[in-house]
Design an enzyme around this catalytic site. Structure first.
Site, PDB file in Angstrom:
ATOM      1  N   HIS A 116      46.054  -0.949   7.957  1.00 48.85           N
ATOM      2  CA  HIS A 116      46.516  -1.674   9.133  1.00 48.85           C
ATOM      3  C   HIS A 116      47.264  -2.925   8.697  1.00 48.85           C
ATOM      4  O   HIS A 116      46.917  -3.551   7.692  1.00 48.85           O
ATOM      5  CB  HIS A 116      45.333  -2.114  10.009  1.00 48.85           C
ATOM      6  CG  HIS A 116      44.661  -1.011  10.754  1.00 48.85           C
ATOM      7  ND1 HIS A 116      45.116  -0.512  11.954  1.00 48.85           N
ATOM      8  CD2 HIS A 116      43.550  -0.303  10.454  1.00 48.85           C
ATOM      9  CE1 HIS A 116      44.308   0.440  12.368  1.00 48.85           C
ATOM     10  NE2 HIS A 116      43.346   0.593  11.475  1.00 48.85           N
ATOM     11  N   ALA A 162      29.621   5.614  -8.958  1.00 47.39           N
ATOM     12  CA  ALA A 162      29.169   5.635  -7.568  1.00 47.39           C
ATOM     13  C   ALA A 162      29.199   4.241  -6.963  1.00 47.39           C
ATOM     14  O   ALA A 162      28.825   3.254  -7.592  1.00 47.39           O
ATOM     15  CB  ALA A 162      27.761   6.218  -7.485  1.00 47.39           C
ATOM     16  N   ARG A 185      34.803   0.991 -19.820  1.00 47.83           N
ATOM     17  CA  ARG A 185      35.075   1.442 -21.174  1.00 47.83           C
ATOM     18  C   ARG A 185      36.126   2.532 -21.128  1.00 47.83           C
ATOM     19  O   ARG A 185      36.545   2.975 -20.049  1.00 47.83           O
ATOM     20  CB  ARG A 185      33.812   1.965 -21.847  1.00 47.83           C
ATOM     21  CG  ARG A 185      33.181   3.186 -21.176  1.00 47.83           C
ATOM     22  CD  ARG A 185      31.953   3.640 -21.937  1.00 47.83           C
ATOM     23  NE  ARG A 185      31.256   4.742 -21.303  1.00 47.83           N
ATOM     24  CZ  ARG A 185      31.547   6.030 -21.492  1.00 47.83           C
ATOM     25  NH1 ARG A 185      32.563   6.360 -22.287  1.00 47.83           N
ATOM     26  NH2 ARG A 185      30.853   6.983 -20.901  1.00 47.83           N
TER      27      ARG A 185
END
Length: 573
Positions: A116, A162, A185
């Site tokens: 937006h 995650a 890494r």
């Protein structure tokens, strides 16, 4: 009761990898109908699966073979995937998103290829949408509950932990995590330092340069048929192939190609020029007939003004004759020609014509006594260009729905290469040009995994290089949009270096456009120059030990003194 009967549609929706082996014929028929029912411009590959419970409402969908969209996924906009891609349960993919091959997207992850606006003059819900798109390379694992924001490119072989929020581009082989996501890494070596990562340290570039320099003679030799150079073995010899051989040998070996001595190279190339028009036809073809204004609008002879002129220059010589169509063209004829170029639907061709005309003027200025160009011609060219540049994009021409910005960006490279860059003059609106070029660089039709070719990458790399130098400082010095430029250059460099084929060189590109994927002189010459530009955008070009001096030279070619240097028509040096 057998296993096939026990697995329901709901089971397959959540575990679609079981469908190919375990589904009943009735379920397969239902799945084919499910895929046909998906709206928009949709195409599915072989052995794909789209969950019944997934909300899939695309404008355009291309699902590669062996790919699936699992339970409760939400897909809108434009999604393109390679083979073996998985959108696991509750994933959200919206806007323009392109996935490479073998991409795994964890449950509850969102790829948001749109945004937006946030102007203060209206409520957020009334703001217009913008979209730069998301590009994900090959062999990428994006974990669960990850958010990838609009405009991000994730390089090949990356792993995203995650819960990460990816707001910036990630180069190939990066393991990233956190909010905002940061590199943790290199995936290939948990103890790798940044100096040892491909595309990051000078050692990789130095090894690449050592390899290509050692193999340069073999690359040239395989394209020599005993009499002339061809771009690739088995193809017809061309003038451009001879010039590419000269450029490669100069770049890597600092000498002329060994198949002929320097004097014979000069004699052969110089003798190709038609003394009447100053143009160079293709081998065994008659000189091209000029248009009414004395110059050409198209054909190989236009590019030969660049390729033969610079090959002779690298060999310490020059064209024996001026280019008559440029020498005699009046300012009014030049304006008429400029106005008539195909800016609306062929901006690349328009830019290429200007590149040729300006380069011919550059060569002609080496002739004394006003024999190069008519007074005021170059001023007319630059005045016309400066007043016609679009102040919103910094480019010339207009994008189209069919091709996006391809024509205008590629045309911008050719136009500025021959005019502003070659004559050492600043381009207009450099920030807007960077914005437009970076926007184009995210177009998955040309820069998705496996889509890049030498022309398209060069035509982004050079404008970014040119504009960043003009704006002050390189991409690594906190310059305008430097992080995005660096990330793009990192990704392209990491993808380009492995494409070198030992003893054969670079192919033009992995798809069939241009000369195609077979290694040849044109692809080798262009990718070597591209590698230098990308490395220089990252501040690492010194590690290569070479610097282009021909068509793709970074410095201006015209120093302002050529017009005053006497030239009797004979080769210099």
């Amino acid at each position: 009761m057998g296993l096939r009967q026990e697995l329901s549609v709901e089971h397959f929706d959540h575990c679609p990898w079981l469908f190919a082996e375990e589904a009943t014929e009735e379920q397969r028929v239902a799945q084919r109908e499910r895929q046909r029912s998906v709206g928009g411009d949709s195409e599915m590959g072989e052995r794909c699966y789209v969950a019944q419970s997934a909300a899939v409402f695309p404008d355009r969908l291309r699902l590669g073979d062996d790919s699936y969209i699992a339970a409760h996924a939400y897909v809108t906009g434009e999604l393109t995937t390679g083979t073996d891609c998985t959108l696991n349960p509750f994933t959200v993919v919206r806007g323009a998103v392109a996935l490479g091959k073998g991409v795994r997207i964890g449950a509850h992850t969102s790829l948001l290829g749109f945004n937006h606006s946030m102007a203060p003059d209206r409520p957020v819900f009334q703001q217009p949408h913008t979209s730069r798109g998301i590009t994900v390379g090959d062999d990428v694992w994006i974990g669960s509950h990850v958010v990838v924001m609009d405009g991000v490119t994730i390089g090949d072989h990356c792993v995203i932990g995650a819960g990460a929020v990816v707001t910036k581009d990630l180069p190939a082989w990066t393991v990233a995590a956190g909010n905002p996501a940061r590199p943790v890494r290199d995936r290939r070596d948990a103890k790798a330092t940044s100096a040892a990562r491909p595309g990051r340290g000078g050692d990789v570039l130095a090894r690449f340069a050592e390899t290509v320099r050692a193999q340069a003679a073999d690359v040239l030799g395989r394209c020599w048929d005993g009499e002339r150079y061809a771009d690739r073995p088995g193809t017809a010899p061309t003038v451009r192939a001879h010039c590419d051989a000269v450029e490669i040998a100069d770049l890597l070996l600092g000498t002329a190609p060994e198949q002929l001595d320097t004097g014979e190279h000069v004699r052969r190339l110089a003798s190709l020029q038609d003394p009447d028009t100053g143009l160079v036809p293709e081998f065994d073809e008659p000189p091209p007939a000029p248009d009414d204004d004395g110059f050409l609008g198209e054909g190989a002879a236009l590019y030969h003004v660049l390729s033969v002129g610079y090959a002779l220059d690298l060999l310490g010589s020059s064209f024996p004759h001026p280019v008559r169509g440029v020498r005699e063209m009046t300012a009014s004829q030049l304006v008429a020609r400029l106005e008539g170029l195909p800016w609306r639907d062929g901006a690349w061709g328009a830019g290429a014509w200007i590149d040729t005309w300006a380069t011919a003027a550059h060569w002609n200025l080496r002739y004394a006594n006003g024999d190069g160009t008519r007074p005021g011609s170059l001023e007319t060219l630059f005045g016309w260009l400066l007043t016609r540049a679009d102040p919103w994009t910094g480019l010339w021409g207009r994008p189209s729905a069919a091709a996006g910005r391809l024509q205008v960006v590629n045309g911008y490279y050719r136009l500025t290469r021959g005019s502003f860059a070659q004559f050492g003059l600043p381009v207009p609106h450099p920030r807007r040009a960077v914005d437009a070029v970076l926007d184009h660089a995210r177009d998955v039709r040309y820069f998705g995994a496996g889509q890049e070719n030498a022309c398209n990458v060069l035509d982004v790399a050079h404008p970014l290089w040119l504009c960043t130098r003009q704006l002050g400082g390189g991409a690594g010095d906190g310059g305008y949009r430097s992080a995005e430029i660096r990330a793009w250059a990192e990704g392209q460099l990491a993808a380009a270096l492995p494409r070198w084929q030992d003893g054969r060189g670079f192919g033009f590109g992995p798809v069939t456009s241009g000369p195609g994927p077979e290694p040849g002189l044109q692809g080798t010459e262009m990718w070597l120059a591209i590698t230098w530009l990308l490395a220089d955008l990252l501040g690492r070009s010194d590690a290569l030990g070479y610097r282009p001096r021909g068509i793709h030279r970074p410095e201006p070619a015209h120093d302002g003194h050529d017009a005053h240097a006497a030239h009797d028509g004979s080769p210099k040096g």
